[in-house]
Motif scaffolding. Sequence first.
Motif, mmCIF file in Angstrom:
data_model
loop_
_atom_site.group_PDB
_atom_site.id
_atom_site.type_symbol
_atom_site.label_atom_id
_atom_site.label_comp_id
_atom_site.label_asym_id
_atom_site.label_seq_id
_atom_site.Cartn_x
_atom_site.Cartn_y
_atom_site.Cartn_z
ATOM 1 N N GLY A 269 -30.279 -20.142 -4.451
ATOM 2 C CA GLY A 269 -31.198 -21.252 -4.206
ATOM 3 C C GLY A 269 -30.543 -22.388 -3.456
ATOM 4 O O GLY A 269 -29.460 -22.260 -2.875
ATOM 5 N N GLY A 270 -31.214 -23.549 -3.468
ATOM 6 C CA GLY A 270 -30.687 -24.739 -2.813
ATOM 7 C C GLY A 270 -30.912 -24.749 -1.317
ATOM 8 O O GLY A 270 -31.582 -23.867 -0.753
ATOM 9 N N THR A 271 -30.354 -25.761 -0.675
ATOM 10 C CA THR A 271 -30.494 -25.927 0.763
ATOM 11 C C THR A 271 -29.232 -26.552 1.317
ATOM 12 O O THR A 271 -28.479 -27.225 0.591
ATOM 13 N N TYR A 272 -28.998 -26.360 2.609
ATOM 14 C CA TYR A 272 -27.832 -26.963 3.255
ATOM 15 C C TYR A 272 -28.207 -28.252 3.995
ATOM 16 O O TYR A 272 -27.360 -28.855 4.635
ATOM 17 N N GLU A 273 -29.443 -28.651 3.876
ATOM 18 C CA GLU A 273 -29.873 -29.901 4.493
ATOM 19 C C GLU A 273 -29.516 -31.060 3.580
ATOM 20 O O GLU A 273 -29.888 -31.077 2.403
ATOM 21 N N LYS A 274 -28.814 -32.034 4.119
ATOM 22 C CA LYS A 274 -28.341 -33.148 3.314
ATOM 23 C C LYS A 274 -29.516 -33.981 2.814
ATOM 24 O O LYS A 274 -30.414 -34.314 3.592
ATOM 25 N N PRO A 275 -29.536 -34.357 1.513
ATOM 26 C CA PRO A 275 -30.636 -35.163 0.970
ATOM 27 C C PRO A 275 -30.674 -36.560 1.566
ATOM 28 O O PRO A 275 -29.723 -37.001 2.219
ATOM 29 N N SER A 276 -31.772 -37.258 1.332
ATOM 30 C CA SER A 276 -31.916 -38.622 1.827
ATOM 31 C C SER A 276 -30.895 -39.535 1.160
ATOM 32 O O SER A 276 -30.296 -39.191 0.131
#
Length: 205
Positions: A163-170
């Motif tokens: 799961g998760g994402t490699y896009e940095k959060p705000s």
Amino acid sequence: MTEDTPPEGQQPPEDQPARGSMRFQDPDTTTPREPTLAEQRARRKAEQEEREAIEARQQANEVAERKAATRRKVLIGSGVTVGLVGVVAAWYIVGRPDEVSAVCTDANGVVQDDEYCDDSYIASHGGHYDSGTGLWIIPYGIGAGQYRYNYGGTGTIGRPVSGGTYEKPSSHTSVKTSSGKTVQRGGFGISGKSSSGSSGKSGGS
């Protein structure tokens, strides 16, 4: 005295009104009679009752206006209170940002030790951050390779992240590693310290 002459004191038949009839009174020449005492009292009583009814209506209108003014003040006060509650709630939401976990992985998405995504560790091994690929690169030595954070995923070292994402959060999202280190401070100056008390470093993609 002839037969056609009526007895003394009586009117001729044609001058006497018929029984049950009424005399006609000319309003232009007839003088109206004065009202009796009973009629005068009844008239005064009716006038007094009318005055009292008018005063009662006026008092009722004044009471209704006062109540309406009070309701308006209450509604205005409620609106101000609701507005303040909304402002406080909005500040509270913004002031307490969401928190997400960060898992260090290599370029293939396999979970690695957190230090391979720590900028101090990478710099001490001659590494650097590649903004084009969004990867931390350690060119030589132990741990040579490419690394980045996965946000929101889970997994154990040596196994692919789940799961998760490699896009940095705000910027309003607090990001912490599994070891408790803050890699991104979110919101209103939230402290970026690890569980050991040392300041967290900014790193990752």
